[in-house]
Scaffold this motif. Structure first.
Motif, PDB file in Angstrom:
ATOM      1  N   ALA A  31       1.074  -1.289   0.035  1.00 31.15           N
ATOM      2  CA  ALA A  31      -0.039  -0.152  -0.133  1.00 31.15           C
ATOM      3  C   ALA A  31       0.700   1.264   0.045  1.00 31.15           C
ATOM      4  O   ALA A  31       0.485   2.258  -0.642  1.00 31.15           O
ATOM      5  CB  ALA A  31      -1.030  -0.005   1.290  1.00 31.15           C
ATOM      6  N   GLY A  32       1.939   1.293   0.764  1.00 34.51           N
ATOM      7  CA  GLY A  32       2.947   2.471   0.847  1.00 34.51           C
ATOM      8  C   GLY A  32       3.563   2.723  -0.352  1.00 34.51           C
ATOM      9  O   GLY A  32       3.659   3.655  -0.992  1.00 34.51           O
ATOM     10  N   VAL A  82       3.147   6.311  -2.542  1.00 33.28           N
ATOM     11  CA  VAL A  82       4.556   6.649  -3.168  1.00 33.28           C
ATOM     12  C   VAL A  82       4.313   7.143  -4.610  1.00 33.28           C
ATOM     13  O   VAL A  82       4.730   8.108  -5.145  1.00 33.28           O
ATOM     14  CB  VAL A  82       5.757   5.884  -2.831  1.00 33.28           C
ATOM     15  N   GLN A  83       3.805   5.876  -5.272  1.00 26.58           N
ATOM     16  CA  GLN A  83       3.890   6.274  -6.913  1.00 26.58           C
ATOM     17  C   GLN A  83       2.659   7.535  -6.985  1.00 26.58           C
ATOM     18  O   GLN A  83       2.541   8.030  -8.126  1.00 26.58           O
ATOM     19  CB  GLN A  83       3.276   4.936  -7.421  1.00 26.58           C
ATOM     20  N   LEU A 109      -4.165   8.846 -10.533  1.00 23.96           N
ATOM     21  CA  LEU A 109      -5.037   7.663 -10.292  1.00 23.96           C
ATOM     22  C   LEU A 109      -4.082   6.624 -10.114  1.00 23.96           C
ATOM     23  O   LEU A 109      -3.185   6.394 -11.194  1.00 23.96           O
ATOM     24  CB  LEU A 109      -5.741   7.293 -11.275  1.00 23.96           C
ATOM     25  N   VAL A 110      -3.908   5.549  -9.020  1.00 24.15           N
ATOM     26  CA  VAL A 110      -2.774   4.494  -9.079  1.00 24.15           C
ATOM     27  C   VAL A 110      -3.740   3.351  -8.852  1.00 24.15           C
ATOM     28  O   VAL A 110      -4.567   3.106  -8.300  1.00 24.15           O
ATOM     29  CB  VAL A 110      -2.044   4.866  -7.649  1.00 24.15           C
ATOM     30  N   LEU A 129      -3.809  14.579 -16.411  1.00 26.87           N
ATOM     31  CA  LEU A 129      -4.139  13.477 -15.368  1.00 26.87           C
ATOM     32  C   LEU A 129      -2.845  12.668 -15.368  1.00 26.87           C
ATOM     33  O   LEU A 129      -2.349  12.278 -16.680  1.00 26.87           O
ATOM     34  CB  LEU A 129      -5.204  13.115 -15.490  1.00 26.87           C
ATOM     35  N   THR A 130      -2.669  11.809 -14.340  1.00 23.92           N
ATOM     36  CA  THR A 130      -1.564  10.866 -14.454  1.00 23.92           C
ATOM     37  C   THR A 130      -2.290   9.466 -13.956  1.00 23.92           C
ATOM     38  O   THR A 130      -3.118   9.448 -13.176  1.00 23.92           O
ATOM     39  CB  THR A 130      -0.322  11.162 -13.597  1.00 23.92           C
ATOM     40  N   ILE A 131      -2.109   8.341 -14.801  1.00 23.77           N
ATOM     41  CA  ILE A 131      -2.547   7.040 -14.424  1.00 23.77           C
ATOM     42  C   ILE A 131      -1.105   6.309 -14.287  1.00 23.77           C
ATOM     43  O   ILE A 131      -0.450   6.061 -15.259  1.00 23.77           O
ATOM     44  CB  ILE A 131      -3.530   6.588 -15.447  1.00 23.77           C
ATOM     45  N   ARG A 132      -1.198   5.624 -13.089  1.00 24.71           N
ATOM     46  CA  ARG A 132       0.030   4.749 -12.908  1.00 24.71           C
ATOM     47  C   ARG A 132      -0.420   3.402 -12.246  1.00 24.71           C
ATOM     48  O   ARG A 132      -1.294   3.304 -11.605  1.00 24.71           O
ATOM     49  CB  ARG A 132       1.060   5.386 -11.870  1.00 24.71           C
TER      50      ARG A 132
END
Length: 357
Positions: free
Chosen positions: A163-164, A168-169, A275-276, A297-300
Motif C-alpha cells: 500500500a505504501g 509513493v507512486q 490515479l494509482v 492527469l496521471t494514471i500509474r
C-alpha cells in the motif's frame, strides 16, 4: 522444518516436514517469525485458472530473523530482524522481468519466458515455513524491530509496504485529499493508514461494507467514509462533496466485477491529479484521451514495493505515525493450514491473520 507445501495441483495444501534450506551465494536463510495470511489465499490454492508452480512451499512476504548468510552478502547480519520481500527481478534494465517467490505470479506482460521459468525454479519456495531461503535483495533490515512487543503484528508490514508503494507512486503531498477505493479490504485499510501517516488532510474511504467503513472512521477524524453505490456519477459526486475534487485516487479493490467505482474515482480527480491502480479489477476501462491530456492527469500502476518503501513504513510505525494495534490481529500456528486459511477467508475489514511458524 515444517512448511505449508503443495505437491501437485490436485493434492491439498499440507503442513509437512521439509529439509532446512541451504544457504548459497547471494542469499540468506531466515527464521520466519510472522507471515500475513491473505483472505484470498484459499481461492489461489484451489485455483487451476492461475496454477501455482508446484511443487511449492507457499507464502509471500513476512518478517524473520537472519540465521545464516553467504559470504558475499553485506546488507544484513546474522541476528537482524528483516522484512521479507517476494519479488524476484531479473535485473535487466532494458527488458525487466520478475516473479513472485512462493506464488510464482509473473509480472510485466505476464509472459512465461526462459528467464521467468529459471527464476521460478531457482527461487520457487516461499515463506510459510519455519525457515526460508531468500536472495539478499529480498530482505530489508528493520532497525529496532527486535524490541517490538508484538512481533506477530509485523506480518502486516507486507500489506503496508505494498500500500505504501502505491502512495509513493501517487506523489501524495502533505495536505492532499486522497480517496481510497476498496478501503474496507485489508489492502485498502493499509492504504488508509499510510495516507494518514504521510499527512493527507482528508482520506475518503470508499467501500460497500458499512461496518468496516464505520471502523475506519474511528481511526482518525480525517477519515471520511463513503458507501459505494456502483453508480459512476453518484459515487463521483459523493467523493467531491467531502472536500472538493481529490488530488489522489488509489484503487485497492479486490476481484471487482465492475469498474464503475474506478471510473467514479477517475471522474472525481482534480486537474493534475493522479490515479494509482494496484487492485484486482478484471475489466478494461475506457480512458478519455482528450480529458487526460487537457487536465494533465496521471494514471500509474503499482506492484509490490521497493526496500526503501517498507523501511519507510517501519519508521512510521516506530514513530507512532502508524499505530499497528488499530489493526485487528488473529494469530495462527503452522500445523493446520486449512483451518488457518479458513480463518483468513472470514477475516475482513481492517483485520488480518498472522501465521506464527
Amino acid at each position: 522444518m515444517k512448511a505449508w507445501y503443495k505437491e501437485t495441483l490436485q493434492t491439498p495444501l499440507a503442513c509437512v516436514e521439509r529439509p532446512d534450506p541451504e544457504c548459497r551465494p547471494g542469499s540468506v536463510v531466515v527464521d520466519v517469525r510472522a507471515v500475513h495470511v491473505p483472505a484470498y489465499l484459499m481461492a489461489m490454492v484451489d485455483s487451476t485458472d492461475i496454477p501455482l508452480p508446484v511443487p511449492l512451499v507457499l507464502g509471500a512476504g513476512g518478517v524473520g530473523v537472519v540465521c545464516e548468510k553467504a559470504d558475499d552478502v553485506f546488507n544484513v547480519e546474522v541476528g537482524d530482524v528483516v522484512a521479507l520481500d517476494s519479488l524476484v527481478e531479473s535485473g535487466d534494465i532494458d527488458h525487466p522481468e520478475d516473479v513472485l517467490m512462493g506464488l510464482g505470479e509473473i509480472g510485466g506482460r505476464g509472459e512465461s519466458t526462459e528467464v521467468v521459468e529459471a527464476m521460478r525454479t531457482r527461487w520457487r519456495h516461499g515463506t510459510m515455513a519455519q525457515k526460508a531461503l531468500l536472495p539478499k535483495e529480498a530482505v530489508t533490515r528493520l532497525p529496532g524491530a527486535e524490541h517490538y512487543e508484538e512481533p506477530g503484528r509485523l506480518a502486516f508490514l507486507t500489506w503496508l509496504g505494498i500500500a505504501g508503494e502505491g502512495v509513493v507512486q501517487s506523489g501524495q503531498q502533505p495536505g492532499d485529499i486522497v480517496a481510497i477505493l476498496g478501503a474496507t479490504g485489508q489492502m485498502g485499510g493499509a492504504a488508509v493508514l499510510v495516507a494518514l501517516a504521510k499527512g493527507a488532510s482528508r482520506v475518503i474511504a470508499l467501500g460497500r461494507n458499512e461496518a468496516a467503513l464505520e471502523k475506519l472512521a474511528t481511526l482518525d477524524p480525517r477519515v471520511v467514509p463513503v458507501q459505494l453505490t456502483n453508480d459512476v456519477e453518484q459515487d463521483a459526486a459523493a467523493i467531491i462533496a467531502v472536500a472538493g475534487a481529490v488530488h489522489v485516487v488509489i484503487d485497492t479493490m479486490g476481484d471487482a466485477e465492475s469498474a464503475n467505482p474506478l471510473l467514479a474515482g477517475f471522474t472525481a480527480l482534480r486537474d493534475s491529479g493522479t490515479l494509482v491502480l494496484m487492485g484486482g479489477v478484471r475489466q478494461d476501462i475506457p480512458v478519455p484521451y482528450g480529458e487526460v491530456l487537457r487536465r494533465r492527469l496521471t494514471i500509474r500502476g503499482s506492484r509490490m514495493y521497493r526496500p526503501e518503501t517498507v523501511l519507510s513504513v517501519w519508521r512510521m510505525i516506530e514513530a507512532g505515525l502508524i499505530d499497528l494495534p488499530q489493526v485487528g490481529m488473529v494469530e495462527v500456528g503452522i500445523d493446520d493450514p486449512k483451518a488457518a486459511i479458513d480463518t483468513a477467508t472470514k477475516t475482513t475489514g481492517l483485520n488480518f491473520v498472522s501465521l506464527r511458524p
